[in-house]
Design a protein around this motif. Structure first.
Motif, PDB file in Angstrom:
ATOM      1  N   LEU A 128       2.980   5.903  -2.944  1.00  0.00           N
ATOM      2  CA  LEU A 128       4.127   6.675  -3.424  1.00  0.00           C
ATOM      3  C   LEU A 128       4.158   6.755  -4.956  1.00  0.00           C
ATOM      4  O   LEU A 128       4.436   7.812  -5.519  1.00  0.00           O
ATOM      5  N   VAL A 129       3.868   5.650  -5.628  1.00  0.00           N
ATOM      6  CA  VAL A 129       3.882   5.642  -7.093  1.00  0.00           C
ATOM      7  C   VAL A 129       2.803   6.564  -7.638  1.00  0.00           C
ATOM      8  O   VAL A 129       3.044   7.400  -8.519  1.00  0.00           O
ATOM      9  N   PHE A 130       1.576   6.451  -7.106  1.00  0.00           N
ATOM     10  CA  PHE A 130       0.489   7.277  -7.609  1.00  0.00           C
ATOM     11  C   PHE A 130       0.656   8.740  -7.215  1.00  0.00           C
ATOM     12  O   PHE A 130       0.294   9.642  -7.973  1.00  0.00           O
ATOM     13  N   THR A 131       1.226   9.000  -6.072  1.00  0.00           N
ATOM     14  CA  THR A 131       1.507  10.379  -5.676  1.00  0.00           C
ATOM     15  C   THR A 131       2.565  10.985  -6.595  1.00  0.00           C
ATOM     16  O   THR A 131       2.429  12.133  -7.035  1.00  0.00           O
ATOM     17  N   GLY A 132       3.581  10.226  -6.911  1.00  0.00           N
ATOM     18  CA  GLY A 132       4.607  10.709  -7.837  1.00  0.00           C
ATOM     19  C   GLY A 132       4.041  10.962  -9.220  1.00  0.00           C
ATOM     20  O   GLY A 132       4.375  11.969  -9.871  1.00  0.00           O
ATOM     21  N   ALA A 133       3.155  10.093  -9.686  1.00  0.00           N
ATOM     22  CA  ALA A 133       2.525  10.283 -10.998  1.00  0.00           C
ATOM     23  C   ALA A 133       1.643  11.523 -10.988  1.00  0.00           C
ATOM     24  O   ALA A 133       1.628  12.299 -11.956  1.00  0.00           O
ATOM     25  N   ILE A 161       0.847  -1.199   0.000  1.00  0.00           N
ATOM     26  CA  ILE A 161       0.000   0.000   0.000  1.00  0.00           C
ATOM     27  C   ILE A 161       0.882   1.249   0.000  1.00  0.00           C
ATOM     28  O   ILE A 161       0.604   2.214  -0.715  1.00  0.00           O
ATOM     29  N   VAL A 162       1.953   1.245   0.749  1.00  0.00           N
ATOM     30  CA  VAL A 162       2.855   2.402   0.812  1.00  0.00           C
ATOM     31  C   VAL A 162       3.505   2.633  -0.554  1.00  0.00           C
ATOM     32  O   VAL A 162       3.574   3.773  -1.039  1.00  0.00           O
ATOM     33  N   VAL A 163       3.956   1.554  -1.175  1.00  0.00           N
ATOM     34  CA  VAL A 163       4.577   1.678  -2.490  1.00  0.00           C
ATOM     35  C   VAL A 163       3.556   2.192  -3.509  1.00  0.00           C
ATOM     36  O   VAL A 163       3.864   3.063  -4.337  1.00  0.00           O
ATOM     37  N   SER A 164       2.341   1.681  -3.458  1.00  0.00           N
ATOM     38  CA  SER A 164       1.295   2.132  -4.379  1.00  0.00           C
ATOM     39  C   SER A 164       0.988   3.610  -4.183  1.00  0.00           C
ATOM     40  O   SER A 164       0.855   4.360  -5.153  1.00  0.00           O
TER      41      SER A 164
END
Length: 79
Positions: free
Chosen positions: A8-13, A3-6
């Motif tokens: 971070l990825v979507f926040t970066g996008a 969940i944390v990785v997801s």
């Protein structure tokens, strides 16, 4: 952990997308506001300007040209 990785990825996008949009809109913000308030831009007609310039060049070349050769000179050149 996934969940944390997801997140971070979507926040970066999201940050990348918003930054790109802001960079595209920022240089044109005055134009966008001008159009949003109902003002119409003048038509963009580069070909019309090009036609006028080409005519001007043609007239200058025609005016600067030498006088037409006489009939006698043409016959001598042909012989």
């Amino acid at each position: 952990m996934m969940i944390v990785v997801s997140v971070l990825v979507f926040t970066g996008a999201l940050v990348a997308a918003l930054t790109t949009i802001a960079m595209m809109i920022a240089p044109q913000w005055r134009r966008i506001l001008h159009l949003a308030t109902g003002h119409v831009e003048p038509a963009f007609a580069p070909l019309a300007t090009l036609v006028v310039a080409e005519r001007r060049i043609a007239v200058r070349r025609w005016a600067a040209g030498s006088p037409a050769p006489s009939l006698l000179a043409r016959r001598r050149a042909a012989a």
